[in-house]
Design a protein around this motif. Sequence first.
Motif, mmCIF file in Angstrom:
data_model
loop_
_atom_site.group_PDB
_atom_site.id
_atom_site.type_symbol
_atom_site.label_atom_id
_atom_site.label_comp_id
_atom_site.label_asym_id
_atom_site.label_seq_id
_atom_site.Cartn_x
_atom_site.Cartn_y
_atom_site.Cartn_z
ATOM 1 N N ALA A 25 0.851 -1.188 0.000
ATOM 2 C CA ALA A 25 0.000 0.000 0.000
ATOM 3 C C ALA A 25 0.884 1.234 0.000
ATOM 4 N N GLU A 26 0.359 2.329 -0.459
ATOM 5 C CA GLU A 26 1.136 3.568 -0.483
ATOM 6 C C GLU A 26 1.413 4.081 0.924
ATOM 7 N N SER A 27 0.493 3.835 1.828
ATOM 8 C CA SER A 27 0.656 4.301 3.196
ATOM 9 C C SER A 27 -0.216 3.469 4.117
ATOM 10 N N ARG A 28 -0.041 3.654 5.390
ATOM 11 C CA ARG A 28 -0.845 2.954 6.382
ATOM 12 C C ARG A 28 -2.332 3.270 6.211
ATOM 13 N N ARG A 29 -2.648 4.469 5.801
ATOM 14 C CA ARG A 29 -4.038 4.911 5.691
ATOM 15 C C ARG A 29 -4.652 4.606 4.325
ATOM 16 N N SER A 30 -3.834 4.224 3.358
ATOM 17 C CA SER A 30 -4.339 3.968 2.013
ATOM 18 C C SER A 30 -5.266 2.756 1.986
ATOM 19 N N ARG A 31 -6.289 2.818 1.146
ATOM 20 C CA ARG A 31 -7.201 1.683 0.972
ATOM 21 C C ARG A 31 -6.844 0.860 -0.259
ATOM 22 N N ALA A 32 -6.014 1.396 -1.140
ATOM 23 C CA ALA A 32 -5.652 0.699 -2.377
ATOM 24 C C ALA A 32 -4.392 -0.135 -2.174
ATOM 25 N N LEU A 33 -4.315 -1.220 -2.916
ATOM 26 C CA LEU A 33 -3.124 -2.063 -2.912
ATOM 27 C C LEU A 33 -2.468 -2.002 -4.284
ATOM 28 N N HIS A 34 -1.152 -2.035 -4.304
ATOM 29 C CA HIS A 34 -0.377 -2.115 -5.539
ATOM 30 C C HIS A 34 0.247 -3.507 -5.600
ATOM 31 N N TRP A 35 0.138 -4.130 -6.760
ATOM 32 C CA TRP A 35 0.714 -5.463 -6.941
ATOM 33 C C TRP A 35 2.045 -5.334 -7.678
ATOM 34 N N LEU A 36 3.096 -5.850 -7.083
ATOM 35 C CA LEU A 36 4.433 -5.663 -7.622
ATOM 36 C C LEU A 36 5.048 -6.990 -8.067
ATOM 37 N N ASP A 37 5.806 -6.901 -9.130
ATOM 38 C CA ASP A 37 6.619 -8.006 -9.639
ATOM 39 C C ASP A 37 7.874 -7.362 -10.223
ATOM 40 N N PRO A 38 8.794 -6.921 -9.357
ATOM 41 C CA PRO A 38 9.928 -6.100 -9.809
ATOM 42 C C PRO A 38 10.864 -6.829 -10.759
ATOM 43 N N GLU A 39 11.544 -6.040 -11.597
ATOM 44 C CA GLU A 39 12.490 -6.614 -12.555
ATOM 45 C C GLU A 39 13.643 -7.312 -11.856
ATOM 46 N N ALA A 40 14.073 -6.774 -10.715
ATOM 47 C CA ALA A 40 15.120 -7.401 -9.904
ATOM 48 C C ALA A 40 14.504 -7.785 -8.568
ATOM 49 N N ARG A 41 14.654 -9.053 -8.191
ATOM 50 C CA ARG A 41 14.018 -9.564 -6.970
ATOM 51 C C ARG A 41 15.081 -9.877 -5.924
ATOM 52 N N GLY A 42 14.789 -9.515 -4.692
ATOM 53 C CA GLY A 42 15.704 -9.826 -3.603
ATOM 54 C C GLY A 42 15.467 -11.219 -3.059
ATOM 55 N N VAL A 43 16.526 -11.983 -2.907
ATOM 56 C CA VAL A 43 16.446 -13.305 -2.283
ATOM 57 C C VAL A 43 17.606 -13.445 -1.299
ATOM 58 N N LEU A 44 17.405 -14.288 -0.311
ATOM 59 C CA LEU A 44 18.446 -14.550 0.672
ATOM 60 C C LEU A 44 18.747 -16.049 0.625
ATOM 61 N N PRO A 45 19.875 -16.450 0.017
ATOM 62 C CA PRO A 45 20.181 -17.878 -0.115
ATOM 63 C C PRO A 45 20.269 -18.557 1.250
ATOM 64 N N LEU A 46 19.495 -19.626 1.423
ATOM 65 C CA LEU A 46 19.469 -20.315 2.709
ATOM 66 C C LEU A 46 20.759 -21.069 2.994
ATOM 67 N N ASP A 47 21.509 -21.387 1.934
ATOM 68 C CA ASP A 47 22.776 -22.097 2.140
ATOM 69 C C ASP A 47 23.967 -21.142 2.157
ATOM 70 N N GLY A 48 23.705 -19.834 2.148
ATOM 71 C CA GLY A 48 24.799 -18.864 2.176
ATOM 72 C C GLY A 48 24.512 -17.709 3.109
ATOM 73 N N PHE A 49 23.731 -17.971 4.143
ATOM 74 C CA PHE A 49 23.354 -16.935 5.099
ATOM 75 C C PHE A 49 24.551 -16.580 5.973
ATOM 76 N N HIS A 50 24.847 -15.303 6.059
ATOM 77 C CA HIS A 50 26.004 -14.839 6.827
ATOM 78 C C HIS A 50 25.555 -14.216 8.147
ATOM 79 N N ILE A 51 26.087 -14.727 9.250
ATOM 80 C CA ILE A 51 25.791 -14.168 10.564
ATOM 81 C C ILE A 51 27.004 -13.368 11.039
ATOM 82 N N PRO A 52 26.899 -12.047 11.133
ATOM 83 C CA PRO A 52 28.025 -11.250 11.634
ATOM 84 C C PRO A 52 28.452 -11.720 13.028
ATOM 85 N N ARG A 53 29.750 -11.626 13.291
ATOM 86 C CA ARG A 53 30.296 -12.137 14.549
ATOM 87 C C ARG A 53 29.646 -11.494 15.767
#
Length: 220
Positions: A25-53
């Motif tokens: 949604a554009e904001s907490r108060r907005s009633r409309a929803l936007h549907w997104l399918d971005p050209e670049a998608r963020g993923v977090l590889p489960l076999d390469g997760f890095h935990i800072p010390r």
Amino acid sequence: MSNRPFNLNADLLLRAYRLGLFPMAESRRSRALHWLDPEARGVLPLDGFHIPRSLMKTVRSQRFAVTADVDFPATIAGCAAARLNRPETWINAEIERLFIDLFRIGFAHSIETWENGRLVGGLYGASLGGAFFGESMFSTATDASKVALVHLVARLRLSGYVLLDTQFITAHLARFGAMEIPRATYHALLAEAVGVSARFNAAPDAALLEREIEAMRRLG
């Protein structure tokens, strides 16, 4: 693409996720929803997760009590709440309602972090087959949401998930190994992931969970 949330229900929301779409949604108060399918998608590889010390020290210290699926409504409310460094959010009342419905039928989950019996951080997301769609996180205590993310990844790995979708990339997520992939690559991974039989384990054996987190530390 955007629309008003007319007759939108949990089943339609799951169909959208299966197609690679997610709502904002554009904001907490907005009633409309936007549907997104971005050209670049963020993923977090489960076999390469890095935990800072430094974060690993916090995890081991057990400063926070960590639970899963104990208080989903409070967790999504925490993510939707305005804060000094984030006065506006994209989680409106319709998204909140839909995800609580998803949680009630077993297709959404939350991780909660507690300090002295008080909810101080957490995250939530949708689940479909072997894919988990991370939606949002919040923190009112240092490292509370980061600890929640560590515990989410450990549970996903133990439960047989193969895809953790972060939607977008932030500097915060990049520290853990998140990356961007092209839309077509994401859709191919998604098609495989939703066909995987995975069952979210909200309360795995404590010793098994600890060993999994230690294994993640070594891998990262």
